[in-house]
Design a protein around this motif. Structure first.
Motif, short mmCIF file in Angstrom:
data_model
loop_
_atom_site.label_atom_id
_atom_site.label_comp_id
_atom_site.label_asym_id
_atom_site.label_seq_id
_atom_site.Cartn_x
_atom_site.Cartn_y
_atom_site.Cartn_z
N HIS B 174 19.10 -10.41 -35.67
CA HIS B 174 18.09 -9.39 -35.40
C HIS B 174 18.16 -8.93 -33.95
CE1 HIS B 174 16.13 -10.32 -39.22
NE2 HIS B 174 16.33 -11.59 -38.91
N VAL B 175 18.18 -7.63 -33.75
CA VAL B 175 18.08 -7.08 -32.39
C VAL B 175 16.95 -6.05 -32.41
CG1 VAL B 175 19.21 -5.76 -30.56
CG2 VAL B 175 20.52 -7.46 -31.87
N VAL B 176 16.00 -6.23 -31.50
CA VAL B 176 14.91 -5.26 -31.42
C VAL B 176 14.95 -4.57 -30.06
CG1 VAL B 176 13.37 -6.39 -33.06
CG2 VAL B 176 13.27 -7.02 -30.63
N ARG B 177 14.43 -3.36 -30.03
CA ARG B 177 14.51 -2.58 -28.81
C ARG B 177 13.13 -2.00 -28.47
NH1 ARG B 177 19.04 2.11 -27.81
NH2 ARG B 177 18.61 2.35 -25.59
N VAL B 178 12.83 -1.95 -27.19
CA VAL B 178 11.59 -1.33 -26.74
C VAL B 178 11.90 -0.40 -25.58
CG1 VAL B 178 9.42 -1.77 -25.50
CG2 VAL B 178 9.99 -3.15 -27.50
N ARG B 179 11.47 0.84 -25.73
CA ARG B 179 11.54 1.77 -24.60
C ARG B 179 10.11 2.02 -24.16
NH1 ARG B 179 16.14 5.70 -26.97
NH2 ARG B 179 17.83 4.93 -25.67
N ALA B 180 9.78 1.56 -22.96
CA ALA B 180 8.39 1.61 -22.52
C ALA B 180 8.25 2.36 -21.21
CB ALA B 180 7.86 0.18 -22.35
N ARG B 181 7.07 2.92 -21.05
CA ARG B 181 6.73 3.58 -19.78
C ARG B 181 5.32 3.17 -19.41
NH1 ARG B 181 8.46 8.51 -18.14
NH2 ARG B 181 10.40 9.19 -19.08
N THR B 182 5.09 3.03 -18.13
CA THR B 182 3.73 2.78 -17.68
C THR B 182 3.36 3.83 -16.64
OG1 THR B 182 4.53 1.25 -15.99
CG2 THR B 182 3.88 0.30 -18.10
N GLY B 183 2.10 4.23 -16.67
CA GLY B 183 1.65 5.34 -15.84
C GLY B 183 1.47 4.96 -14.38
N ARG B 184 1.46 5.98 -13.53
CA ARG B 184 1.26 5.78 -12.10
C ARG B 184 -0.23 5.56 -11.84
NH1 ARG B 184 5.26 6.97 -8.87
NH2 ARG B 184 5.01 7.28 -6.63
N GLN B 185 -0.53 4.48 -11.15
CA GLN B 185 -1.93 4.10 -10.95
C GLN B 185 -2.28 3.99 -9.48
OE1 GLN B 185 -2.35 0.63 -13.79
NE2 GLN B 185 -4.49 0.95 -13.21
N ASN B 186 -3.57 3.98 -9.23
CA ASN B 186 -4.07 3.77 -7.88
C ASN B 186 -4.80 2.43 -7.89
OD1 ASN B 186 -5.74 3.97 -5.47
ND2 ASN B 186 -5.30 6.15 -5.50
N ALA B 187 -4.48 1.55 -6.93
CA ALA B 187 -5.14 0.23 -6.88
C ALA B 187 -6.64 0.41 -6.68
CB ALA B 187 -4.56 -0.60 -5.75
N LEU B 188 -6.99 1.43 -5.95
CA LEU B 188 -8.35 1.90 -5.82
C LEU B 188 -9.39 0.88 -5.35
CD1 LEU B 188 -9.30 4.93 -7.45
CD2 LEU B 188 -11.11 3.28 -7.61
N PRO B 189 -9.20 0.34 -4.17
CA PRO B 189 -10.34 -0.38 -3.59
C PRO B 189 -11.48 0.61 -3.40
CG PRO B 189 -8.59 -0.07 -1.95
CD PRO B 189 -8.03 0.39 -3.28
N LEU B 190 -12.72 0.15 -3.62
CA LEU B 190 -13.84 1.10 -3.52
C LEU B 190 -14.05 1.55 -2.08
CD1 LEU B 190 -15.18 2.39 -5.75
CD2 LEU B 190 -17.00 0.75 -5.68
N GLU B 191 -13.73 0.67 -1.14
CA GLU B 191 -13.73 1.10 0.26
C GLU B 191 -12.35 1.70 0.53
OE1 GLU B 191 -12.99 -1.82 3.26
OE2 GLU B 191 -14.43 -0.94 4.65
N THR B 192 -12.33 2.94 0.96
CA THR B 192 -11.04 3.56 1.28
C THR B 192 -10.47 2.92 2.54
OG1 THR B 192 -12.18 5.24 2.56
CG2 THR B 192 -11.70 5.78 0.25
N ARG B 193 -9.24 3.31 2.88
CA ARG B 193 -8.65 2.76 4.10
C ARG B 193 -9.37 3.31 5.34
NH1 ARG B 193 -2.73 4.23 4.31
NH2 ARG B 193 -3.55 6.25 3.70
N GLY B 194 -9.16 2.69 6.48
CA GLY B 194 -9.79 3.18 7.69
C GLY B 194 -9.42 2.34 8.89
N ALA B 195 -9.63 2.90 10.09
CA ALA B 195 -9.31 2.17 11.31
C ALA B 195 -10.15 2.71 12.46
CB ALA B 195 -7.82 2.33 11.64
N VAL B 196 -10.44 1.83 13.41
CA VAL B 196 -11.11 2.24 14.65
C VAL B 196 -10.30 1.65 15.80
CG1 VAL B 196 -13.21 2.19 16.04
CG2 VAL B 196 -13.37 2.16 13.54
N ALA B 197 -9.73 2.53 16.63
CA ALA B 197 -8.86 2.06 17.71
C ALA B 197 -9.51 2.34 19.05
CB ALA B 197 -7.51 2.77 17.63
N SER B 198 -9.38 1.39 19.98
CA SER B 198 -9.90 1.62 21.33
C SER B 198 -9.09 0.80 22.32
CB SER B 198 -11.38 1.23 21.40
OG SER B 198 -11.54 -0.13 21.05
N TRP B 199 -9.11 1.21 23.56
CA TRP B 199 -8.40 0.46 24.59
C TRP B 199 -9.41 -0.43 25.29
CZ3 TRP B 199 -3.63 -0.87 25.48
CH2 TRP B 199 -3.33 -1.51 26.69
N ASP B 200 -9.12 -1.72 25.32
CA ASP B 200 -9.98 -2.68 26.00
C ASP B 200 -9.40 -2.91 27.39
OD1 ASP B 200 -11.27 -4.91 26.99
OD2 ASP B 200 -11.38 -5.92 25.04
#
Lengths: 165, 780
Positions: B174-200
């Motif tokens: 027996h030989v079985v075959r699967v052709r599969a695709r998975t959709g493009r997703q967003n990991a989606l943390p509820l807090e978006t990315r961000g940064a605060v930069a300053s010179w100390d």
């Protein structure tokens, strides 16, 4: 540099958690920005700015509302409650304790929104059944918990409140 | 350890006193937004920011040239025939490669004014034809996304090819075959990315607050891009609203913001808005598999072959590279099964879409889905029970070295499968399925059985030929004169409860009240290096370092106590609250008293004991790591008219070794399962022919809510890990890995009467309707 250029601003008064604040802000400033950045009540969070995720949910005259979809000026005359109003000093409210006991939060970012949603809802429908609570919880997004423990926490809190009264 | 103690992070998060990146306000702070590409592929012939600078409130606007920034280039130590390194400029210069690519940064007095500024930016493009699918990218004559990458191929490896495999396929019953695709997703943390930069100025140092899972990595890259010594960059991570892998790569925006702050001499904040987070941040998951498997007449697998193509989008992420998905899939596809022969080819393809980063599970949700489809298909062909065919093939003798040359540590593959099936039966779902069928309803039951490597040490990453090799972790445990302990870890919690679980480990090791333990993380000035949190590594690797450091401190406490009593260190022992003599005489020398000796009366210590109470330890995994495992069982009902897939029940039997805090482990399982279901049924970013993304808001990107995600019944098994210091294996990703396969199998079980089988996710209402032969009016 023009970052000090004058801008059109208006003076408004906001009643937040029982305190009155005068704010000089641009008319386009949203309620959530006024709460977070002008009043430094940073417990209310911003997750999408288009009214879907519910991280910014606060109570406006007792009802849950999206603070990202309101201008601060529209909240004049209303009584606003934010997550900072729930605990009594270091003493967590029964709702907050229920969230902790049921592990209804992980990263904690969406949590203030869920707490205010539940606080407003339970005040209106103290007799709510679990399925009804699940329907309401579906108004906000959480990415960590899979929702089950949030629903259980609110249901447990509602049951305990009913027992006490 | 082993108790569901209350989370120590909860009180602040529940009262609004957490401090997330957007909560940071600094005096004279400015706000940044990015001018982003509006076309998917183009030569940039000019960027005119002069009108931007005139907008009221705007302080400055910078292009890449203005900021003189270095590129971010992720590399593998592989020959050019296998891997092509491509530069990701911090800001695009002469070329843009996806809609949303940052071209310039606008800095203003507030985010409103910065957005006003964006509207005044003028970018001239000479549009190039975009490449928006992997098929198109690989086709002869396709336009090139990166001129240095022929056929748009960034990685092309054939890691395994068992000799004689063709003959096995030719002669197999027996030989079985699967052709599969998975959709493009967003990991989606509820807090978006961000940064605060300053010179100390006081520290002569850039202070970069940023929202990252890998603070030390960001420090290294920021220092290199900004041409500073690493000591002149301090990365501090506040509370984090999720990450899920998206925040374990270095983002170009956080570097650009740092450069802008240096240039302006004022703090600059950037908070990504949701539109940018959905379209211009890192995405994941879009893969195609062409796989086949040979079976004998008894349903035993004889050979496995797969051709894996991963659409990695426009850039290689740092440090993991665009190779992360195909390398993971190629190495680990055989999974929990005893596969005797294996051949695989894995490719990373670049396209004009947002770049990709690791996302919770990394390739395992996909290859597990394909493996589980192959077994289900074989079971159908052989007329076997789908659980029975798995039972005949899962690894049962450990340690087991697979055809992929990976040695699996002991797990409970067979036991988890048996228990999961039993629970589904006991809950009455097999009967319910029969009853539903009699009523003409469509109930289906599906399973997925899998393991996940979690304790990746340096050796495992080095084997991938990463040039920047993660793996070890470092921890320091320090006791103060009051007997309280501060633990610094190189891992970075973004919701996983480390403040509680790491403290449990230390309290347990030292016999200390957990209230006396404080966990510190996310500050590069506090510990020399750390690899942050990804790949479920924190408790297995980071937690082991924490325990080792605590044990070292414990030894020192014993030596101090022994010296005080004039005994040998062997004659004393750590107990709850302090140190006592092993013979039980003489009472307890408390931690406070010992700490007082170590710091304030150090003259009483013998000469060979240094004053002070701190210990540092590192931990690495030198073999192939540790494997958590699980079986998921799902019951769905399909509604032919609406195409709706309703999940009626979900059972998860998981084994992550010793669970430090079972409630936390369950939380990880449930959250992961929700994200797995999201990928199976709801979430997807598609692109039109011009490379315009379909999901720009939550109106289009369908994140499941409490209505769609079912309650999950969890059962724990425990196979302690022999070589982590805690017996724990990782627990972060499993839910996400098992859910798509289990849901897809359940849907196919429910579709059995139609004769249709689905191999693609997300499973949309349209595909379900079509499977039932319903006319679908909507055409896409």
């Amino acid at each position: 540099m023009t970052d000090t250029a004058p801008r059109e601003r208006q003076l408004i008064t906001l009643d937040v958690n029982g305190e009155r604040h005068e704010l000089l802000i641009e008319p386009r400033r949203t309620l959530v920005d006024a709460l977070r950045h002008d009043l430094l009540l940073t417990g209310t969070h911003v997750g999408c700015e288009h009214g879907i995720c519910g991280a910014c949910t606060v109570l406006v005259d007792g009802s849950p509302a999206r603070a990202c979809l309101m201008f601060a000026a529209q909240a004049e005359g209303a009584r606003i409650r934010t997550v900072e109003s729930l605990a009594d000093g270091a003493e967590l409210s029964d709702l907050q304790r229920a969230f902790s006991e049921h592990h209804g939060l992980q990263c904690g970012f969406c949590t203030p929104g869920f707490l205010m949603l539940a606080e407003g809802f339970l005040a209106e429908r103290p007799e709510a059944a679990k399925e009804e609570i699940r329907e309401v919880v579906a108004a906000n997004l959480c990415r960590c918990t899979g929702y089950q423990t949030i629903v259980e926490a609110i249901d447990d809190c509602a049951a305990r409140r009913r027992k006490e009264t | 350890m082993g108790a569901s103690v209350a989370r120590r992070e909860d009180p602040r998060l529940l009262t609004g006193r957490g401090r997330f990146i957007d909560d940071i306000q600094l005096p004279r702070m400015l706000h940044a937004q990015f001018v982003r590409a509006t076309v998917a592929h183009a030569t940039v012939t000019g960027i005119d920011l002069s009108a931007v600078r005139e907008v009221p409130g705007v302080a400055a606007a910078f292009t890449a040239e203005d900021l003189e920034l270095g590129d971010i280039t992720a590399r593998l130590g592989r020959p050019a025939s296998e891997f092509v390194a491509t530069a990701m400029p911090v800001l695009a210069r002469d070329r843009v490669r996806f809609v949303g690519e940052p071209l310039a940064v606008v800095v203003a007095r507030d985010a409103y004014a910065a957005e006003d500024g964006l509207e005044a930016a003028k970018v001239r493009y000479e549009v190039r034809p975009p490449v928006v699918s992997a098929e198109r990218a690989l086709a002869p004559g396709a336009p090139l996304v990166h001129d240095e990458a022929p056929r748009n191929t960034l990685l092309n490896v054939s890691m395994f090819a068992t000799e004689g495999i063709d003959a096995v396929f030719d002669s197999a019953p027996h030989v079985v075959r699967v052709r599969a695709r998975t959709g493009r997703q967003n990991a989606l943390p509820l807090e978006t990315r961000g940064a605060v930069a300053s010179w100390d100025a006081r520290e002569d140092q850039l202070l970069l607050h940023t929202c990252t899972q890998v603070p030390h990595q960001v420090r290294t890259v920021a220092a290199r891009c900004l041409r500073l010594d690493e000591r002149a960059v301090r990365v501090v991570v506040p509370d984090m609203g999720g990450g899920f892998g998206l925040k374990c790569v270095v983002g170009r925006e956080e570097i650009a913001v740092a450069a802008a702050a240096l240039r302006l001499g004022r703090p600059v904040k950037w908070i990504e808005d949701r539109k940018d987070a959905l379209t211009a941040s890192f995405l994941a998951r879009e893969q195609q598999y062409d796989a086949r498997a040979a079976f004998d007449a008894d349903g035993r697998i004889l050979a496995l072959e797969a051709d894996i193509v991963c659409d990695m989008g426009a850039y290689s992420c740092y440090p993991f590279t665009a190779g992360i998905e195909p390398l993971m899939a190629s190495a680990e596809m055989p999974g929990v099964y005893e596969v005797p022969a294996y051949r695989v080819r894995g490719r990373a393809v670049t396209t004009n879409k947002a770049p990709t980063a690791p996302y919770r599970g990394v390739s395992r949700p996909q290859y597990v889905m394909v493996m589980e489809r192959l077994f289900e298909r074989a079971a159908r062909e052989l007329g076997m029970d789908p659980v029975e065919i798995r039972r005949r093939n899962v690894i049962t003798d450990f340690p087991y070295t697979g055809v992929n040359r990976i040695t699996y540590d002991p797990g409970s593959y067979r036991e988890s499968l048996d228990l999961c099936e039993r629970v589904v039966k006991e809950e009455g779902w097999y009967t319910a399925r029969e009853e539903a069928a009699a009523e003409g309803r469509h109930l289906g039951i599906g399973y997925a059985c899998f393991s996940e490597r979690t304790g990746y040490g340096s050796a495992a990453f080095a084997q991938r030929k990463m040039e920047v090799v993660p793996g070890f972790d470092i921890s320091e445990v320090r006791m103060d004169t009051s007997g309280a302990v501060v633990v610094t870890t190189g891992t970075m919690s973004h919701g996983q409860s480390h403040e509680t679980t790491m403290a449990q480990i230390v309290a347990d090791e030292l016999g200390l009240d957990i209230a006396k333990v404080r966990i510190h993380q996310g500050d590069t000035d506090r510990i020399t290096y750390g690899w942050g949190t990804f790949a479920s590594r924190s408790i297995a690797v980071g937690g082991s370092a924490v325990r080792l450091a605590a044990a070292k401190l414990g030894e020192k406490l014993c030596r101090i106590a022994a010296a005080r009593w004039d005994l040998s260190p062997e004659a004393v022992e750590l107990v709850s609250g302090g140190i006592r003599r092993r013979d039980g005489s003489g009472g307890l020398l408390g931690f406070e008293e010992l700490a007082d000796l170590a710091y304030l009366r150090a003259h009483l210590l013998p000469k060979d004991l240094e004053p002070g109470l701190s210990a540092t330890a590192t931990f690495d995994v030198f073999n192939d790591g540790t494997f958590s495992n699980a079986t998921h069982g799902v019951v769905v009902e399909l509604h032919p008219g609406t195409g709706q897939v309703e999940i009626l029940a979900y059972v998860c039997v998981e084994d992550c070794g010793v669970a430090i805090n079972p409630q936390v482990v369950e939380g990880q399982c449930r959250g992961g399962i929700a994200q797995g279901i999201a990928g199976a049924l709801y979430e997807q970013v598609t692109y039109d022919e011009q490379g315009e993304p379909s999901a720009t808001s939550f109106m289009d990107y369908k994140v499941p809510t409490a209505r769609e995600i079912p309650d999950v019944l969890i059962r724990h098994l425990e196979t302690p890990c022999a070589f982590t210091e805690t017996g724990a294996k990782g627990a972060g990703e499993g839910g996400t890995i098992g859910a798509p396969a289990a849901v897809l199998n359940a849907v196919n079980d429910a579709l059995r009467p139609t004769g249709t089988e689905l191999d693609t996710t997300p499973i949309t209402p349209e595909t379900v309707q079509r499977a039932f032969g319903r006319t679908v009016e909507h055409t896409s």
